[in-house]
Design an enzyme around this catalytic site. Structure first.
Site, PDB file in Angstrom:
ATOM      1  N   HIS A 140       0.501  -1.077   0.341  1.00 48.43           N
ATOM      2  CA  HIS A 140      -0.145  -0.196   0.103  1.00 48.43           C
ATOM      3  C   HIS A 140       1.073   1.133  -0.212  1.00 48.43           C
ATOM      4  O   HIS A 140       0.787   2.020  -1.139  1.00 48.43           O
ATOM      5  CB  HIS A 140      -1.418  -0.342   1.487  1.00 48.43           C
ATOM      6  CG  HIS A 140      -1.951   1.192   2.049  1.00 48.43           C
ATOM      7  ND1 HIS A 140      -3.216   1.153   0.915  1.00 48.43           N
ATOM      8  CD2 HIS A 140      -1.848   2.465   2.246  1.00 48.43           C
ATOM      9  CE1 HIS A 140      -2.827   2.745   1.544  1.00 48.43           C
ATOM     10  NE2 HIS A 140      -2.267   3.083   1.666  1.00 48.43           N
ATOM     11  N   GLU A 141       1.947   1.341   0.890  1.00 47.43           N
ATOM     12  CA  GLU A 141       2.520   2.532   1.162  1.00 47.43           C
ATOM     13  C   GLU A 141       3.722   2.338  -0.463  1.00 47.43           C
ATOM     14  O   GLU A 141       4.125   4.064  -0.876  1.00 47.43           O
ATOM     15  CB  GLU A 141       3.685   2.693   2.153  1.00 47.43           C
ATOM     16  CG  GLU A 141       3.016   2.805   3.336  1.00 47.43           C
ATOM     17  CD  GLU A 141       1.956   3.578   3.280  1.00 47.43           C
ATOM     18  OE1 GLU A 141       2.520   4.340   3.303  1.00 47.43           O
ATOM     19  OE2 GLU A 141       0.597   3.460   4.552  1.00 47.43           O
ATOM     20  N   HIS A 144       1.692   3.781  -3.209  1.00 47.85           N
ATOM     21  CA  HIS A 144       1.739   5.543  -2.947  1.00 47.85           C
ATOM     22  C   HIS A 144       3.139   6.199  -3.256  1.00 47.85           C
ATOM     23  O   HIS A 144       1.962   7.561  -4.174  1.00 47.85           O
ATOM     24  CB  HIS A 144       0.946   6.767  -1.437  1.00 47.85           C
ATOM     25  CG  HIS A 144      -0.098   5.909  -0.347  1.00 47.85           C
ATOM     26  ND1 HIS A 144      -0.847   6.611  -1.336  1.00 47.85           N
ATOM     27  CD2 HIS A 144      -0.291   5.634   0.513  1.00 47.85           C
ATOM     28  CE1 HIS A 144      -1.934   6.773  -0.390  1.00 47.85           C
ATOM     29  NE2 HIS A 144      -1.554   5.800   0.971  1.00 47.85           N
ATOM     30  N   GLU A 219      -6.634   6.354  -1.928  1.00 45.33           N
ATOM     31  CA  GLU A 219      -6.125   5.776  -0.414  1.00 45.33           C
ATOM     32  C   GLU A 219      -7.003   4.532  -1.157  1.00 45.33           C
ATOM     33  O   GLU A 219      -6.522   3.539  -0.941  1.00 45.33           O
ATOM     34  CB  GLU A 219      -6.684   5.699   0.505  1.00 45.33           C
ATOM     35  CG  GLU A 219      -6.595   6.885   1.629  1.00 45.33           C
ATOM     36  CD  GLU A 219      -4.751   6.357   2.171  1.00 45.33           C
ATOM     37  OE1 GLU A 219      -4.494   5.244   2.527  1.00 45.33           O
ATOM     38  OE2 GLU A 219      -4.029   7.235   1.543  1.00 45.33           O
TER      39      GLU A 219
END
Length: 293
Positions: A140-141, A144, A219
């Site tokens: 997920h990071e 980003h 997100e």
């Protein structure tokens, strides 16, 4: 990178066109408008760009995050290896990997350059999550970073700040001129500054709503990216673990929007949340066509 630049230029063009139409309708002098736009852009983008450039340094200091230079144990070796594998799959440079001391399950990514970013995880995450769940959080990071979300958020905030500054001063000047009987020889009255301050507060709230709406969209994209890098079931399991933890974030305000946890609020407060409610994120992943098991 091209998509972010295109978004930036398109948004600025829209702001300039809208400002031009509004100024024409209100009869504002074009030379005055040019000076105001330059001033507003300097102040509007200045803070957000400086914050972006200093984001890694500020995040490390604010959280006490310790960058892993030489792994001290098998867990740190696993963290570095996992982020390296995911960064290669996402097509970005290897981020710095750090651990910060916090009881809650959380992680964040930041940095002005997608090839020199920072990915940090909390000690609470390392204690409470399985390797599969932690892998999904790291994905997920990394997503980003690969999506350029930090840069896009900074540019968007700069555009919104500029628009707020311009519109508040133009409308304030018109109202002040009306209250003073359209006497052009005198400078702005005391009412002008009060009106501008009030308008900046009100318009700032709407600008925050727009920025937070975009933050919630990113997100969902990062969740999808984490599912692609680590597996959809792993990403769902990670979000379910976060949903069940019920620990408030201890991340400082300047970093909190980039943490994976968030999205607690009801009613109008939901409009100002940087993260969607966890159940909405889980549902979005479950409804997404599966490409990675």
């Amino acid at each position: 990178m091209f998509n972010r630049i295109a978004l930036f230029l398109a948004t600025n063009l829209a702001v300039m066109l809208l400002a031009g139409v509004v100024m024409s309708l209100l009869g504002v002098n074009s030379s005055q408008m040019s000076g105001l736009l330059v001033m507003a852009a300097i102040f509007g983008f200045g803070g957000s760009i400086i914050s972006l450039l200093l984001s890694k340094t500020m995040a490390k200091r604010a959280t006490g995050a310790q960058v892993i230079v030489q792994p001290r144990n098998e867990g740190e070796q696993w963290l570095l290896a996992t982020v390296q594998r995911q960064a290669q799959a996402a097509g970005i440079g290897m981020p710095e990997v750090a651990v910060y001391d916090a009881p809650e399950i959380n992680a964040f990514a930041t940095g002005a350059n997608r090839n020199k970013a920072l990915v940090a995880v909390s000690t609470g995450l390392l204690r409470s999550m399985s390797r599969d769940e932690a892998e999904a959080v790291l994905g997920h990071e990394v997503s980003h970073v690969a999506n350029g979300d930090m840069v896009t958020m900074a540019l968007l905030q700069g555009v919104l700040n500029t628009f707020v500054i311009v519109l508040a001063r133009v409308v304030g000047g018109i109202i002040d001129s009306y209250l003073s009987g359209n006497r052009e020889s005198r400078g702005p009255g005391f009412a002008y500054y009060l009106i501008v301050m009030a308008l900046e507060l009100v318009l700032g709230l709407f600008a925050t709503m727009i920025a937070m709406w975009f933050s919630r969209r990113r997100e969902f994209r990062a969740d999808a990216g984490g599912a692609s890098l680590a597996g959809r079931q792993k990403m769902i399991a990670a979000l379910e673990r976060l949903d069940a933890s019920h620990r408030p974030s201890t991340l400082p305000a300047q970093v909190e929007a980039f943490g994976i946890a968030g999205g607690i609020g009801q009613g109008l407060k939901k409009l100002f949340l940087s993260h969607p409610p966890m159940q909405e994120r889980i549902a979005a992943l479950r409804n997404q066509p599966s490409t990675v098991s």
